[in-house]
Scaffold this motif. Sequence first.
Motif, short mmCIF file in Angstrom:
data_model
loop_
_atom_site.label_atom_id
_atom_site.label_comp_id
_atom_site.label_asym_id
_atom_site.label_seq_id
_atom_site.Cartn_x
_atom_site.Cartn_y
_atom_site.Cartn_z
N ASP A 99 0.84 -1.20 0.00
CA ASP A 99 0.00 0.00 0.00
C ASP A 99 0.87 1.25 0.00
O ASP A 99 1.72 1.41 0.87
N PRO A 100 0.68 2.15 -0.96
CA PRO A 100 1.54 3.34 -1.05
C PRO A 100 1.50 4.24 0.18
O PRO A 100 2.53 4.78 0.58
N ALA A 101 0.34 4.40 0.80
CA ALA A 101 0.25 5.26 1.99
C ALA A 101 0.99 4.64 3.16
O ALA A 101 1.71 5.32 3.88
N VAL A 102 0.82 3.34 3.34
CA VAL A 102 1.52 2.63 4.41
C VAL A 102 3.03 2.65 4.14
O VAL A 102 3.83 2.88 5.04
N ARG A 103 3.40 2.42 2.90
CA ARG A 103 4.82 2.46 2.51
C ARG A 103 5.43 3.81 2.87
O ARG A 103 6.53 3.88 3.43
N ALA A 104 4.72 4.91 2.58
CA ALA A 104 5.23 6.25 2.88
C ALA A 104 5.38 6.46 4.38
O ALA A 104 6.38 7.04 4.84
N LEU A 105 4.41 5.98 5.17
CA LEU A 105 4.49 6.17 6.62
C LEU A 105 5.64 5.36 7.22
O LEU A 105 6.40 5.88 8.02
N VAL A 106 5.77 4.11 6.82
CA VAL A 106 6.85 3.27 7.35
C VAL A 106 8.20 3.85 6.96
O VAL A 106 9.13 3.92 7.79
N ALA A 107 8.34 4.29 5.72
CA ALA A 107 9.61 4.90 5.29
C ALA A 107 9.91 6.15 6.11
O ALA A 107 11.06 6.38 6.50
N ALA A 108 8.90 6.95 6.41
CA ALA A 108 9.10 8.16 7.22
C ALA A 108 9.54 7.80 8.64
O ALA A 108 10.45 8.44 9.19
N ILE A 109 8.91 6.79 9.21
CA ILE A 109 9.31 6.35 10.55
C ILE A 109 10.76 5.91 10.54
O ILE A 109 11.57 6.32 11.38
N ASN A 110 11.12 5.08 9.57
CA ASN A 110 12.47 4.53 9.53
C ASN A 110 13.54 5.57 9.19
O ASN A 110 14.70 5.40 9.57
N ALA A 111 13.14 6.65 8.55
CA ALA A 111 14.07 7.74 8.25
C ALA A 111 14.08 8.79 9.36
O ALA A 111 14.83 9.76 9.30
N ASN A 112 13.23 8.60 10.39
CA ASN A 112 13.06 9.57 11.46
C ASN A 112 12.72 10.95 10.88
O ASN A 112 13.24 11.97 11.30
N ASP A 113 11.83 10.94 9.88
CA ASP A 113 11.47 12.15 9.13
C ASP A 113 10.07 12.60 9.57
O ASP A 113 9.05 12.10 9.06
N HIS A 114 10.04 13.53 10.50
CA HIS A 114 8.77 14.01 11.04
C HIS A 114 7.89 14.63 9.96
O HIS A 114 6.67 14.40 9.95
N ASP A 115 8.45 15.42 9.06
CA ASP A 115 7.65 16.06 8.01
C ASP A 115 7.01 15.03 7.08
O ASP A 115 5.83 15.15 6.74
N ALA A 116 7.76 14.03 6.68
CA ALA A 116 7.21 12.98 5.81
C ALA A 116 6.16 12.16 6.55
O ALA A 116 5.16 11.75 5.95
N PHE A 117 6.36 11.93 7.83
CA PHE A 117 5.38 11.22 8.66
C PHE A 117 4.05 11.98 8.64
O PHE A 117 3.00 11.41 8.37
#
Length: 106
Positions: free
Chosen positions: A9-27
């Motif tokens: 799922d693209p939305a889930v993929r984006a959220l998990v990637a943001a968590i793993n990058a410690n990227d608050h803005d992307a989260f």
Amino acid sequence: MIPDSELSDPAVRALVAAINANDHDAFRAALTDDATMSDDGSDRNLDDWSEREIFSSHGRMDVESESDGGRSLVARFTNDTWGAMRTAWRFTVTDGRISRFDTGQA
């Protein structure tokens, strides 16, 4: 483990990637403006919870499996506060962004 880039799922993929990058803005960008969440069955304040459990404690998700079209995950979640634990995540996606997620120990 399933790499972030291979989550279905693209939305889930984006959220998990943001968590793993410690990227608050992307989260935040992966979430709807009125997104909600629960942890172990109790609703939590999303901003407070994410700051404490993800960003200030270097949270990371290593996804073990996915189901429900990629909207349900089992992951090893690790942070500096709690260490590693096996967790389940369920996501509700609205208009391509996550409007709710529920997590807890698996």
